[in-house]
Design an enzyme around this catalytic site. Structure first.
Site, short mmCIF file in Angstrom:
data_model
loop_
_atom_site.label_atom_id
_atom_site.label_comp_id
_atom_site.label_asym_id
_atom_site.label_seq_id
_atom_site.Cartn_x
_atom_site.Cartn_y
_atom_site.Cartn_z
N CYS A 67 0.83 -1.21 0.00
CA CYS A 67 0.00 0.00 0.00
C CYS A 67 0.87 1.26 0.00
O CYS A 67 1.88 1.34 0.69
CB CYS A 67 -0.92 -0.01 1.21
SG CYS A 67 -2.05 1.39 1.24
N CYS A 71 0.73 4.56 6.90
CA CYS A 71 0.11 4.38 8.23
C CYS A 71 1.07 3.60 9.16
O CYS A 71 1.46 2.47 8.85
CB CYS A 71 -1.21 3.63 8.09
SG CYS A 71 -2.28 4.34 6.82
N CYS A 74 0.38 -0.08 10.26
CA CYS A 74 -0.13 -1.07 9.31
C CYS A 74 0.95 -1.97 8.69
O CYS A 74 1.90 -1.48 8.08
CB CYS A 74 -0.92 -0.37 8.20
SG CYS A 74 -1.73 -1.58 7.12
N CYS A 111 -16.81 -8.72 5.22
CA CYS A 111 -16.13 -7.44 4.96
C CYS A 111 -14.89 -7.66 4.11
O CYS A 111 -13.99 -8.43 4.47
CB CYS A 111 -15.75 -6.79 6.29
SG CYS A 111 -14.88 -5.23 6.05
N CYS A 142 -19.76 -5.51 3.46
CA CYS A 142 -19.00 -4.35 3.91
C CYS A 142 -17.73 -4.33 3.07
O CYS A 142 -17.21 -5.39 2.71
CB CYS A 142 -18.68 -4.49 5.40
SG CYS A 142 -17.66 -3.14 6.03
N CYS A 202 -19.33 2.39 8.66
CA CYS A 202 -18.59 1.67 9.69
C CYS A 202 -17.30 2.48 9.89
O CYS A 202 -16.49 2.58 8.97
CB CYS A 202 -18.28 0.26 9.21
SG CYS A 202 -17.16 -0.64 10.31
N ARG A 274 -17.93 -2.61 17.79
CA ARG A 274 -17.23 -3.87 17.52
C ARG A 274 -15.91 -3.96 18.28
O ARG A 274 -15.05 -3.09 18.15
CB ARG A 274 -16.98 -4.05 16.02
CG ARG A 274 -16.34 -5.41 15.70
CD ARG A 274 -16.26 -5.70 14.21
NE ARG A 274 -17.55 -5.50 13.60
CZ ARG A 274 -17.78 -4.62 12.62
NH1 ARG A 274 -16.80 -3.91 12.13
NH2 ARG A 274 -18.99 -4.48 12.13
N1 SAM Z 1 -6.66 0.70 3.09
C1 SAM Z 1 -7.93 0.99 3.59
C2 SAM Z 1 -7.92 2.05 4.66
O1 SAM Z 1 -6.90 2.24 5.29
O2 SAM Z 1 -8.98 2.66 4.89
C3 SAM Z 1 -8.65 -0.23 4.14
C4 SAM Z 1 -7.86 -1.29 4.85
S1 SAM Z 1 -7.07 -0.77 6.37
C5 SAM Z 1 -6.04 -2.14 6.74
C6 SAM Z 1 -8.42 -0.86 7.53
C7 SAM Z 1 -8.14 -0.51 8.95
O3 SAM Z 1 -7.42 -1.55 9.60
C8 SAM Z 1 -7.32 0.72 9.27
O4 SAM Z 1 -8.04 1.89 9.15
C9 SAM Z 1 -6.96 0.45 10.72
O5 SAM Z 1 -7.92 1.00 11.58
C10 SAM Z 1 -6.97 -1.07 10.83
N2 SAM Z 1 -5.62 -1.59 11.12
C11 SAM Z 1 -4.60 -1.72 10.26
N3 SAM Z 1 -3.52 -2.21 10.87
C12 SAM Z 1 -3.85 -2.40 12.17
C13 SAM Z 1 -3.16 -2.88 13.32
N4 SAM Z 1 -1.88 -3.25 13.25
N5 SAM Z 1 -3.81 -2.95 14.49
C14 SAM Z 1 -5.12 -2.56 14.56
N6 SAM Z 1 -5.81 -2.11 13.52
C15 SAM Z 1 -5.20 -2.02 12.34
C1 DTB Z 2 -11.25 -2.52 11.37
O1 DTB Z 2 -11.59 -1.55 12.08
N1 DTB Z 2 -10.34 -3.41 11.72
C2 DTB Z 2 -10.16 -4.39 10.66
C3 DTB Z 2 -11.20 -3.94 9.61
N2 DTB Z 2 -11.77 -2.77 10.18
C4 DTB Z 2 -10.80 -3.74 8.22
C5 DTB Z 2 -8.77 -4.53 10.23
C6 DTB Z 2 -7.81 -4.92 11.34
C7 DTB Z 2 -6.48 -5.15 10.74
C8 DTB Z 2 -5.47 -5.67 11.74
C9 DTB Z 2 -4.14 -5.86 11.13
C10 DTB Z 2 -4.11 -6.88 10.01
O2 DTB Z 2 -4.65 -8.01 10.17
O3 DTB Z 2 -3.48 -6.61 8.99
FE1 SF4 Z 3 -2.82 1.19 3.35
FE2 SF4 Z 3 -2.76 -0.05 5.69
FE3 SF4 Z 3 -3.01 2.57 5.61
FE4 SF4 Z 3 -5.05 1.01 4.77
S1 SF4 Z 3 -4.25 1.16 6.84
S2 SF4 Z 3 -4.24 2.85 3.77
S3 SF4 Z 3 -3.88 -0.69 3.91
S4 SF4 Z 3 -1.23 1.39 4.90
#
Ligand code: SAM
Ligand code: DTB
Ligand code: SF4
Length: 331
Positions: A67, A71, A74, A111, A142, A202, A274
């Site tokens: 990506c 973030c 992430c 989702c 979702c 959501c 959630r």
């Molecule tokens: N890329 C899109 C975005 O960021 O909106 C959708 C996928 S992103 C992985 C969805 C959500 O996953 C993020 O907004 C974040 O709240 C959650 N997330 C990602 N990494 C995480 C982590 N290590 N621990 C908890 N939540 C995480």
């Molecule tokens: C949300 O609030 N948490 C989910 C879903 N919406 C998309 C994602 C959690 C991701 C946790 C890290 C991972 O598994 O990559």
């Molecule tokens: Fe990309 Fe992860 Fe950020 Fe979503 S949360 S925009 S997947 S880096």
């Protein structure tokens, strides 16, 4: 932007009513004696929901890794060296099979998550097919695909998407410490598009990223003051992944996590709150407290996006032990 003084970022279009919650009021909720907070949260839960019914959502990563956003939490960001590979998007059939399997195990909502800053037109064509097919199974749908244009939002609505997930993640004044490739306004703009198109929102956030109590309250205020507030509010406990800047973040006290759930419940009485990422690291006792605090939805299935989640048997045993049961969706 000088973010020091920002308490609440107003939606682009002025809300018809004044903000329902101030940061000070929400902070005061966080500081209530624990039992008082739990009692209030239970009262609010019971006014609006069957307190023993839990909504079950299964996640699938339809496009993993690589990506372009940075973030800090992430594992899928190209800026982070986590070993998560950049894969191509799943085929529609594979997604439908995963949804069918989730449905057979008792999930009501499916989702689909993608590691995109925003989808391309080509991506959208496949996602639309996925949404239609999953909905055809009789599941709630979702998707979480990053930022959307008006046109893309309309495509998702027309495909029958029930919920769009787009997290605010943290308070506006902490956002720039976690993500630099987009700003808070971008998130609010996409959420406003989703709302305008008539889909359910959501949106929630992550705690345990080193935010202060005021910043944790600031996230809740942003969500609760949306008019209307999100139908679904995921509260994630940071999953610390090696290779991300937040891998060494200090653990949040589990009782402070429970308090966050309770405050979300009290400020957003009709939302599905959630208990989201981080359950694999949580004891049954802490999860039980989260349900007591008003959580009434979980991610269900062995995998979140790239990290693990409790297995289905373990969750069924936990729900049984607590006398809880899956919420049956009305379609
Ligand atoms: N890329 C899109 C975005 O960021 O909106 C959708 C996928 S992103 C992985 C969805 C959500 O996953 C993020 O907004 C974040 O709240 C959650 N997330 C990602 N990494 C995480 C982590 N290590 N621990 C908890 N939540 C995480
Ligand atoms: C949300 O609030 N948490 C989910 C879903 N919406 C998309 C994602 C959690 C991701 C946790 C890290 C991972 O598994 O990559
Ligand atoms: Fe990309 Fe992860 Fe950020 Fe979503 S949360 S925009 S997947 S880096």
């Amino acid at each position: 932007m000088n973010t020091q003084t920002i308490e609440f970022i107003r939606p682009a279009k002025k809300a018809a009513t004044p903000p329902r919650w101030s940061v000070a009021e929400v902070e005061a909720l966080f500081k209530l004696p624990f039992s008082d907070l739990m009692y209030r949260a239970q009262q609010v839960l019971r006014e609006h929901f069957d307190p023993n019914a839990v909504q079950l959502s299964t996640l699938l990563s339809i496009k993993t890794g690589g990506c372009s956003e940075d973030c800090g939490y992430c594992p899928q960001s190209a800026f982070n060296s986590t070993g998560v590979e950049d894969r191509k998007m799943l085929e529609v059939n594979a997604v439908v099979e995963a949804a069918r399997a989730a449905q057979q195990k008792g999930a009501g909502r499916f989702c689909m998550g993608a590691a995109w800053r925003e989808p391309s037109d080509e991506d959208m064509a496949s996602v639309v097919e996925m949404v239609k097919a999953v909905r055809g199974l009789g599941m709630e749908t979702c998707a979480t695909l990053g930022m959307l244009t008006d046109e893309q939002t309309e495509q998702l609505r027309a495909a029958g998407l029930d919920y769009y997930n787009h997290n605010l993640d943290t308070a506006p004044e902490f956002y720039g410490s976690i993500i630099s490739t987009r700003d808070y306004r971008d998130r609010l703009d996409t959420l406003e598009r989703v709302r305008k198109a008539g889909m359910n929102i959501c949106s929630g956030g992550i705690v345990g990223m080193g935010e202060s109590l005021a910043q944790r309250a600031g996230l809740i205020v942003q969500l609760a003051n949306m008019n209307p507030y999100p139908e679904s509010v995921p509260i994630n406990n940071l999953v610390k992944v090696e290779g991300t800047p937040l891998a060494q973040a200090e653990d949040i006290d589990p009782l402070d996590f429970v308090r966050t759930i309770a405050v979300a419940r009290i400020t957003m009485p009709e939302a599905r709150v959630r208990l989201s990422a981080g359950r694999q690291q949580m004891s049954d006792a802490v999860q039980a407290l989260c349900f007591l605090a008003g959580a009434n939805s979980i991610f269900y299935g062995e995998q979140l996006l790239t990290t693990g989640n409790p297995d289905v048997e373990k969750d069924r045993a936990l729900l049984d032990k607590l006398g809880m049961y899956p919420f049956a969706e009305k379609m």
